[in-house]
Write a protein that holds these residues in place. Structure first.
Motif, PDB file in Angstrom:
ATOM      1  N   GLY A 181       0.847  -1.194   0.000  1.00 14.95           N
ATOM      2  CA  GLY A 181       0.000   0.000   0.000  1.00 14.95           C
ATOM      3  C   GLY A 181       0.877   1.236   0.000  1.00 14.95           C
ATOM      4  O   GLY A 181       2.113   1.133  -0.004  1.00 14.95           O
ATOM      5  N   GLN A 182       0.246   2.420  -0.001  1.00 15.12           N
ATOM      6  CA  GLN A 182       1.034   3.665   0.082  1.00 15.12           C
ATOM      7  C   GLN A 182       1.690   3.767   1.458  1.00 15.12           C
ATOM      8  O   GLN A 182       2.892   4.010   1.567  1.00 15.12           O
ATOM      9  CB  GLN A 182       0.137   4.887  -0.172  1.00 15.12           C
ATOM     10  N   ALA A 183       0.911   3.564   2.513  1.00  8.62           N
ATOM     11  CA  ALA A 183       1.468   3.611   3.870  1.00  8.62           C
ATOM     12  C   ALA A 183       2.564   2.564   4.021  1.00  8.62           C
ATOM     13  O   ALA A 183       3.574   2.777   4.704  1.00  8.62           O
ATOM     14  CB  ALA A 183       0.365   3.359   4.893  1.00  8.62           C
ATOM     15  N   ALA A 184       2.364   1.435   3.361  1.00  9.73           N
ATOM     16  CA  ALA A 184       3.298   0.303   3.486  1.00  9.73           C
ATOM     17  C   ALA A 184       4.653   0.589   2.845  1.00  9.73           C
ATOM     18  O   ALA A 184       5.578  -0.218   2.989  1.00  9.73           O
ATOM     19  CB  ALA A 184       2.666  -0.947   2.889  1.00  9.73           C
TER      20      ALA A 184
ATOM     21  N   LEU B 255       3.712  -9.623   1.906  1.00  4.72           N
ATOM     22  CA  LEU B 255       2.536  -9.659   1.041  1.00  4.72           C
ATOM     23  C   LEU B 255       1.457  -8.758   1.624  1.00  4.72           C
ATOM     24  O   LEU B 255       1.499  -8.394   2.802  1.00  4.72           O
ATOM     25  CB  LEU B 255       2.013 -11.099   0.954  1.00  4.72           C
ATOM     26  N   HIS B 256       0.477  -8.441   0.805  1.00  2.00           N
ATOM     27  CA  HIS B 256      -0.632  -7.591   1.270  1.00  2.00           C
ATOM     28  C   HIS B 256      -1.337  -8.256   2.456  1.00  2.00           C
ATOM     29  O   HIS B 256      -1.746  -9.423   2.375  1.00  2.00           O
ATOM     30  CB  HIS B 256      -1.599  -7.410   0.107  1.00  2.00           C
ATOM     31  N   GLY B 257      -1.453  -7.531   3.549  1.00  2.00           N
ATOM     32  CA  GLY B 257      -2.140  -8.046   4.732  1.00  2.00           C
ATOM     33  C   GLY B 257      -1.325  -8.991   5.590  1.00  2.00           C
ATOM     34  O   GLY B 257      -1.826  -9.532   6.573  1.00  2.00           O
TER      35      GLY B 257
ATOM     36  N   GLY C  34      -1.138   0.378   6.071  1.00  2.00           N
ATOM     37  CA  GLY C  34      -2.454   1.012   5.991  1.00  2.00           C
ATOM     38  C   GLY C  34      -3.544   0.229   6.705  1.00  2.00           C
ATOM     39  O   GLY C  34      -3.340  -0.901   7.161  1.00  2.00           O
ATOM     40  N   GLU C  35      -4.743   0.867   6.765  1.00  2.00           N
ATOM     41  CA  GLU C  35      -5.869   0.183   7.433  1.00  2.00           C
ATOM     42  C   GLU C  35      -6.454  -0.904   6.534  1.00  2.00           C
ATOM     43  O   GLU C  35      -7.040  -1.866   7.035  1.00  2.00           O
ATOM     44  CB  GLU C  35      -6.940   1.195   7.883  1.00  2.00           C
ATOM     45  N   GLY C  36      -6.276  -0.786   5.206  1.00  2.00           N
ATOM     46  CA  GLY C  36      -6.712  -1.874   4.327  1.00  2.00           C
ATOM     47  C   GLY C  36      -5.839  -3.087   4.584  1.00  2.00           C
ATOM     48  O   GLY C  36      -6.331  -4.204   4.805  1.00  2.00           O
ATOM     49  N   ASP C  37      -4.548  -2.862   4.590  1.00  2.00           N
ATOM     50  CA  ASP C  37      -3.573  -3.922   4.836  1.00  2.00           C
ATOM     51  C   ASP C  37      -3.770  -4.549   6.227  1.00  2.00           C
ATOM     52  O   ASP C  37      -3.731  -5.770   6.386  1.00  2.00           O
ATOM     53  CB  ASP C  37      -2.172  -3.298   4.731  1.00  2.00           C
ATOM     54  N   SER C  38      -3.997  -3.689   7.218  1.00  2.35           N
ATOM     55  CA  SER C  38      -4.060  -4.167   8.610  1.00  2.35           C
ATOM     56  C   SER C  38      -5.400  -4.784   8.982  1.00  2.35           C
ATOM     57  O   SER C  38      -5.444  -5.807   9.673  1.00  2.35           O
ATOM     58  CB  SER C  38      -3.823  -3.001   9.579  1.00  2.35           C
TER      59      SER C  38
ATOM     60  N   ASP D 152      -4.369   5.296   8.946  1.00  2.00           N
ATOM     61  CA  ASP D 152      -5.793   5.062   8.662  1.00  2.00           C
ATOM     62  C   ASP D 152      -6.375   6.242   7.882  1.00  2.00           C
ATOM     63  O   ASP D 152      -6.802   7.236   8.469  1.00  2.00           O
ATOM     64  CB  ASP D 152      -6.513   4.849  10.001  1.00  2.00           C
ATOM     65  N   ASN D 153      -6.393   6.111   6.545  1.00  2.00           N
ATOM     66  CA  ASN D 153      -6.924   7.212   5.707  1.00  2.00           C
ATOM     67  C   ASN D 153      -8.334   6.926   5.203  1.00  2.00           C
ATOM     68  O   ASN D 153      -8.855   7.635   4.349  1.00  2.00           O
ATOM     69  CB  ASN D 153      -5.974   7.517   4.536  1.00  2.00           C
ATOM     70  N   GLN D 154      -8.949   5.871   5.714  1.00  2.00           N
ATOM     71  CA  GLN D 154     -10.338   5.513   5.393  1.00  2.00           C
ATOM     72  C   GLN D 154     -10.576   5.298   3.895  1.00  2.00           C
ATOM     73  O   GLN D 154     -11.690   5.493   3.401  1.00  2.00           O
ATOM     74  CB  GLN D 154     -11.309   6.558   5.973  1.00  2.00           C
ATOM     75  N   VAL D 155      -9.503   4.896   3.171  1.00  2.00           N
ATOM     76  CA  VAL D 155      -9.624   4.636   1.734  1.00  2.00           C
ATOM     77  C   VAL D 155      -8.448   3.769   1.290  1.00  2.00           C
ATOM     78  O   VAL D 155      -7.411   3.754   1.955  1.00  2.00           O
ATOM     79  CB  VAL D 155      -9.651   5.985   0.952  1.00  2.00           C
ATOM     80  N   TYR D 156      -8.643   3.018   0.196  1.00  2.00           N
ATOM     81  CA  TYR D 156      -7.515   2.300  -0.409  1.00  2.00           C
ATOM     82  C   TYR D 156      -6.778   3.300  -1.298  1.00  2.00           C
ATOM     83  O   TYR D 156      -7.268   3.649  -2.376  1.00  2.00           O
ATOM     84  CB  TYR D 156      -8.015   1.139  -1.277  1.00  2.00           C
ATOM     85  N   GLY D 157      -5.613   3.756  -0.860  1.00  2.00           N
ATOM     86  CA  GLY D 157      -4.878   4.775  -1.607  1.00  2.00           C
ATOM     87  C   GLY D 157      -4.143   4.218  -2.819  1.00  2.00           C
ATOM     88  O   GLY D 157      -4.328   4.688  -3.941  1.00  2.00           O
ATOM     89  N   LEU D 158      -3.351   3.173  -2.597  1.00  2.00           N
ATOM     90  CA  LEU D 158      -2.481   2.669  -3.671  1.00  2.00           C
ATOM     91  C   LEU D 158      -3.274   2.269  -4.914  1.00  2.00           C
ATOM     92  O   LEU D 158      -2.875   2.546  -6.035  1.00  2.00           O
ATOM     93  CB  LEU D 158      -1.655   1.473  -3.183  1.00  2.00           C
ATOM     94  N   THR D 159      -4.435   1.637  -4.680  1.00  2.00           N
ATOM     95  CA  THR D 159      -5.217   1.129  -5.822  1.00  2.00           C
ATOM     96  C   THR D 159      -6.232   2.167  -6.321  1.00  2.00           C
ATOM     97  O   THR D 159      -7.187   1.834  -7.006  1.00  2.00           O
ATOM     98  CB  THR D 159      -5.910  -0.197  -5.451  1.00  2.00           C
TER      99      THR D 159
HETATM  100  C1  TPP Z   1      -3.989 -10.171  -2.076  1.00  2.00           C
HETATM  101  C2  TPP Z   1      -4.059  -8.802  -2.644  1.00  2.00           C
HETATM  102  N1  TPP Z   1      -5.266  -8.208  -2.752  1.00  2.00           N
HETATM  103  C3  TPP Z   1      -5.348  -6.957  -3.233  1.00  2.00           C
HETATM  104  C4  TPP Z   1      -4.220  -6.287  -3.635  1.00  2.00           C
HETATM  105  C5  TPP Z   1      -4.365  -4.905  -4.214  1.00  2.00           C
HETATM  106  N2  TPP Z   1      -4.047  -3.881  -3.211  1.00  2.00           N
HETATM  107  C6  TPP Z   1      -2.787  -3.417  -3.070  1.00  2.00           C
HETATM  108  S1  TPP Z   1      -2.686  -2.206  -1.905  1.00  2.00           S
HETATM  109  C7  TPP Z   1      -4.348  -2.315  -1.597  1.00  2.00           C
HETATM  110  C8  TPP Z   1      -5.043  -1.433  -0.599  1.00  2.00           C
HETATM  111  C9  TPP Z   1      -4.144  -0.551   0.165  1.00  2.00           C
HETATM  112  O1  TPP Z   1      -4.907   0.197   1.077  1.00  2.00           O
HETATM  113  P1  TPP Z   1      -4.354   0.546   2.494  1.00  2.00           P
HETATM  114  O2  TPP Z   1      -3.766  -0.646   3.157  1.00  2.00           O
HETATM  115  O3  TPP Z   1      -5.439   1.232   3.234  1.00  2.00           O
HETATM  116  O4  TPP Z   1      -3.116   1.502   2.200  1.00  2.00           O
HETATM  117  P2  TPP Z   1      -2.988   2.919   1.480  1.00  2.00           P
HETATM  118  O5  TPP Z   1      -2.561   2.629   0.067  1.00  2.00           O
HETATM  119  O6  TPP Z   1      -4.317   3.614   1.558  1.00  2.00           O
HETATM  120  O7  TPP Z   1      -1.936   3.608   2.262  1.00  2.00           O
HETATM  121  C10 TPP Z   1      -4.950  -3.283  -2.375  1.00  2.00           C
HETATM  122  C11 TPP Z   1      -6.398  -3.611  -2.336  1.00  2.00           C
HETATM  123  C12 TPP Z   1      -2.978  -6.930  -3.502  1.00  2.00           C
HETATM  124  N3  TPP Z   1      -1.831  -6.317  -3.812  1.00  2.00           N
HETATM  125  N4  TPP Z   1      -2.920  -8.174  -3.008  1.00  2.00           N
END
Ligand code: TPP
Length: 285
Positions: free
Chosen positions: A49-52, A66-68, A91-95, A119-126
């Motif tokens: 993610g962006q935060a990541a 990996l994501h999450g 990020g909060e999506g990741d976490s 926690d930006n309440q949105v998926y930023g990277l995607t």
């Molecule tokens: C298994 C998997 N699902 C989905 C994605 C696509 N993906 C990459 S980052 C992301 C969301 C990031 O959101 P967040 O964690 O809130 O971080 P932000 O970019 O907002 O800082 C998603 C859905 C991926 N890389 N891998």
């Protein structure tokens, strides 16, 4: 890391100008320096993610998984080397979304790491889909009629799962954020800081002005050791948003409870004896 220079240099980032992540990374650098940590003593971890990207922008040890999946990797690293200061920045999506199951069950393990959620309440990277903490009705290019899901409440979830350190801060409040980061890092056990972080590009609702108007510091009269009061504060997220330590309790850590780990030298310093592998593998032949 072989370079033992004292400075946590910051590299050029790929974040949008004005992103709330800048405030967080500066506070992280300051917190680590004020705790007199050297870069070689610290391991920053993240998922995707962006935060990541945060661990990649500070000169110290880092790992992007990996994501999450940042928490399992962070916990494994801490179990292998108890001397490291491990901070997850993601990020909060990741976490809470892709990593939601790890979030719950690693709280239960209570390994001594800090988890700073941007926690930006949105998926930023995607590029701007609804995330677990997006408000109901939050309109995006995908959720064109607005998100229909109930927002995830990370503080309630963390308290319910048994976390001993649960805090909230705001990236526009660096004085408080540095103090909370330092307390989380010094806390013995899993420590969560949910950090409100405006995404200036994909979230035009939860802006700096939005949070500035709503956040307030919990004052001296608030007792973070009172779990019922903490649950009430964790539920407060609307016109007023409390920040500070929401809940704190000292608990035995994973290391304290594990007889082998608590008495032995760190796993990474133990000598390997390949003859033992040979001996035990004989049992399977
Ligand atoms: C298994 C998997 N699902 C989905 C994605 C696509 N993906 C990459 S980052 C992301 C969301 C990031 O959101 P967040 O964690 O809130 O971080 P932000 O970019 O907002 O800082 C998603 C859905 C991926 N890389 N891998």
């Amino acid at each position: 890391m072989s370079d033992t220079s004292k400075e946590f240099c910051m590299y050029e980032t790929a974040w949008c100008p004005g992103c709330g992540n800048f405030g967080i990374i500066k506070c992280l650098k300051q917190a680590l320096e004020e705790l007199n940590k050297d870069p070689h003593e610290v391991l920053l971890m993240a998922g995707i993610g962006q935060a990541a990207k945060t661990p990649q922008y500070l000169k110290t040890n880092s790992f992007s998984g990996l994501h999450g999946r940042s928490l399992p990797a962070a916990i494994a690293a801490k179990i292998a080397n108890n001397n490291l200061t491990i901070v997850v920045n993601t990020g909060e999506g990741d976490s809470y979304g892709e990593g939601g199951n790890h979030f719950i069950h690693n709280i239960r393990r209570n390994v001594d790491i800090s988890h700073f959620v941007h926690d930006n309440q949105v998926y930023g990277l995607t590029k701007g889909q609804a995330s677990p903490t997006s408000s109901e009705g939050f309109v995006t290019g995908v959720q064109t009629e607005g998100s229909m899901n109930t927002p995830f409440n990370p503080l309630m979830m963390a308290i319910a799962a048994g976390a001993g350190f649960v805090a909230r801060s705001f990236s526009g409040d660096p004085v408080q954020l540095v103090e909370l980061m330092k307390k989380a890092i010094l806390y013995k056990g899993y420590a969560l800081v949910d950090i409100l972080q405006p995404c200036v590009t994909f979230n035009k609702i939860n802006t700096f002005a939005y949070y500035k108007k709503r956040v307030y510091h919990l004052d001296e009269s608030y007792d973070p050791h009172d779990k019922m009061a903490a649950i009430q504060k964790a539920l407060e997220f609307g016109d007023k948003i409390p920040t500070g330590i929401i809940y704190q309790e000292q608990k035995q850590t994973f290391y304290d409870k594990n007889k082998v780990l608590s008495t032995a030298i760190p796993l990474c310093e133990q000598k390997l004896d390949p003859s033992l592998l040979e001996k035990y593998s004989q049992e399977f032949i």
